[in-house]
Design an enzyme around this catalytic site. Structure first.
Site, mmCIF file in Angstrom:
data_model
loop_
_atom_site.group_PDB
_atom_site.id
_atom_site.type_symbol
_atom_site.label_atom_id
_atom_site.label_comp_id
_atom_site.label_asym_id
_atom_site.label_seq_id
_atom_site.Cartn_x
_atom_site.Cartn_y
_atom_site.Cartn_z
ATOM 1 N N ASP A 71 -3.381 -48.962 -16.092
ATOM 2 C CA ASP A 71 -4.020 -48.547 -17.412
ATOM 3 C C ASP A 71 -4.671 -49.599 -18.339
ATOM 4 O OD1 ASP A 71 -4.624 -46.234 -19.063
ATOM 5 O OD2 ASP A 71 -2.844 -46.792 -20.309
ATOM 6 N N LYS A 86 0.525 -47.037 -26.568
ATOM 7 C CA LYS A 86 -0.843 -47.092 -27.087
ATOM 8 C C LYS A 86 -1.068 -47.913 -28.374
ATOM 9 C CE LYS A 86 -3.216 -45.156 -23.766
ATOM 10 N NZ LYS A 86 -3.899 -45.926 -22.710
ATOM 11 N N ARG A 108 4.026 -35.915 -18.453
ATOM 12 C CA ARG A 108 3.677 -37.562 -18.108
ATOM 13 C C ARG A 108 5.177 -37.882 -17.481
ATOM 14 N NH1 ARG A 108 -0.768 -40.539 -19.038
ATOM 15 N NH2 ARG A 108 -2.185 -39.360 -20.375
ATOM 16 N N SER A 147 -9.493 -39.809 -18.923
ATOM 17 C CA SER A 147 -8.690 -38.921 -18.204
ATOM 18 C C SER A 147 -9.505 -37.821 -17.377
ATOM 19 C CB SER A 147 -7.869 -38.134 -19.510
ATOM 20 O OG SER A 147 -6.841 -37.309 -18.678
#
Length: 529
Positions: A255, A199, A321, A236
């Site tokens: 993403d 990110k 994850r 999300s």
């Protein structure tokens, strides 16, 4: 004489250490290192599983941007973009350099962005072997001939074992994520959550690309057999990954993407999927990708003896994850760029149960809803009663957007109009009543509506104008009962529906005021309160 900043930058690109520097190791090599260093274990099926300790998700409150002369005027300072002094960054960098000076370092050279015209060359320094493997999965591997003379545009340094002292370092806590656009560096410490690496680079792209007229997007993307690209925005839990993983369409990425004059391009070389309660029947492609050799699992519970995974166990975190290369998805596709999208899908989970399952937006409405970034979640109140709570995340990715939201929205409008893209708002949340009464939209109905939008069937039906939000609602759709298309008809108490719809419209209007938007076309595209 070189400046102190230049000296630090040189060190950042070639860290000095009395330990070993491991550059661009292969997946098997990094497996061996991670296991030998007891960073992770190999689970049944071959995936590498690591635990991230205290931090099992992003630490948004620990992210700072260095206030610098060239970037200061471009950044929308506030709750999401918090400034830190450049001297604090330099002092913390010195401490990190000293911390790494006696440790092994893992270096990963990679690209952010598949389009050669827009990509960023990134060098990632990590103290953990599995973090280097993560970076190798999430970003794009350069050809071998380019690695020898690789010169990074941006450098990321990630040191989970080093913690800050807030009273001295100017951070909020022991963890920190510092972005320095002048020095072209990212400094991460005090957290082992690998998503911070991914990110942070996304945040860098979100700053740099709009300055070139390129739109960065927190979205998934796929392409049909006829070359028709679709992009999916959503927070999300709204179904962004699930709906873009379509066996009839090729997955470009799940993403992060860019939209340039050349089309849509992926920022990444892999996927980073939530796997809590993942099962083979509902999401076979993602399920198959997560358990195999090469995949990385974060905070997934496993049997200590057999190493069998328990994907339903959220005792460590609900945010379990898996990271894996894009090619682990059978119908994925790679390329420098793909055609301009014909359809833009904005996904929301409306826990109030009042939004239609699908709506057609004008370009101005698309800008309004893009800036709003609405979804809703169910949160526990102090009394233990669960009620829906509206969540607004600007551009469907507020923590990663450094410019004012209007910058991204204007790019969206410009590209939509230039390339004739149609925007749809799809509600994957509740229907038939509010939380506690209504039920979640049928995935079969959502799929049918999405397919009808993407293949052009909805272009042939009549639309009615919603009296409050103003968007178009289709009168019919193959495979979907007509009453489902109009949420008011699914409520037993019509007055309660009208009241709840007005309540949600008021929440939209109150949230939008903080952006200071003066464009009358955008303001007029909002709900009528």
């Amino acid at each position: 004489m070189p400046t102190e900043a230049a000296v630090h930058e040189k060190k950042a690109n070639a860290m000095n250490t009395s330990g070993k520097t491991h550059s661009n190791l292969s997946t098997p090599e990094l497996y061996e290192h991670a296991v030998a260093r007891k960073e992770a274990v190999i689970t049944a099926g071959g995936a590498l599983c690591a635990r991230t300790g205290k931090h099992t998700a992003r630490s948004a409150q620990d992210k700072f941007i260095v206030r610098g002369p060239s970037s200061e005027k471009n950044i929308w300072w506030g709750e999401q973009n918090v400034a830190i002094d450049g001297e604090k960054f330099d002092a913390l960098l010195k401490k990190v350099e000293f911390y790494l000076s006696k440790r092994d370092i893992y270096v990963r050279d990679c690209y952010a962005g598949s389009d050669p015209k827009s990509r960023l060359r990134v060098r990632v320094h990590t103290e953990l072997a599995w973090h280097s493997l993560f970076a190798g999965h999430m970003f794009i591997k350069p050809p071998a001939e380019e690695l020898a003379g690789f010169s990074p545009d941006f450098t990321v340094i990630c040191v989970p074992g080093f913690t800050a002292m807030p009273q001295i370092d100017g951070t909020r806590g022991s963890a920190f994520i510092l972005l320095n656009f002048e020095r072209r560096m990212v400094l991460i410490g005090g957290t082992a959550y690998a998503g911070e690496i991914k990110k942070s680079v996304f945040s860098v792209m979100n700053y740099l690309l709009p300055l070139k007229g390129i739109m960065p997007m927190h979205c998934s993307a796929n392409v049909g057999k006829k070359g028709d690209t679709a992009i999916f925005f959503g927070l999300s839990g709204t179904g962004k990954t699930t709906l873009s993983s379509d066996p009839l369409r090729r997955l470009i990425g799940d993403d992060e993407h860019g939209w340039s004059d050349g089309g849509i391009f992926n920022f990444e070389g892999g996927c980073y999927a939530k796997v809590i309660s993942l099962n083979a029947e509902a999401e076979p492609q993602i399920y198959a990708a997560t358990g195999r050799f090469g995949a990385i699992l974060e905070n997934v519970v496993y049997d200590k003896a057999t190493r069998a995974l328990d994907l339903d166990d959220g005792s460590l975190t609900e945010n379990t994850r898996a990271a894996y290369p894009l090619e682990f998805i059978d119908n994925s596709i790679k390329g420098p760029a793909f055609p301009h999208p014909k359809n833009i899908v904005m996904l929301t989970y409306d826990a109030f149960g009042v939004l239609p399952p699908i709506s057609k937006l004008t370009p101005e409405q698309a800008m309004y809803h893009f800036i709003s970034g609405y979804t809703a979640k169910v949160a526990n109140t102090e009394m233990g009663v669960k009620e829906p709570r509206a969540v607004f995340s600007t551009c469907f990715g507020a923590p990663f957007m450094s410019h004012h939201p209007s910058v991204y929205a204007e790019l969206l409008e410009k590209k939509m109009k230039r390339h004739g893209a149609q925007c749809w708002l799809i509600n994957t949340g509740l229907c038939g009543g509010p939380y506690g009464v209504g039920k979640r939209m049928s995935i079969q109905h959502t799929r049918a509506l999405l397919n009808a939008a993407l293949d052009g069937k909805l272009a042939k039906v009549k639309f009615a104008k919603d009296p409050v939000f103003g968007f178009g609602v289709p009168a019919r759709c193959p495979g979907v009962p007509p009453e489902v298309l109009n949420p008011r008809k699914t409520w037993a108490d019509k007055d309660a529906y009208d009241a709840k719809l007005r309540e949600l419209a008021g929440l939209f209007a109150a949230n939008f005021k903080k952006f200071g938007v003066t464009n009358k076309a955008i303001l007029g595209a909002g709900p009528k309160v």
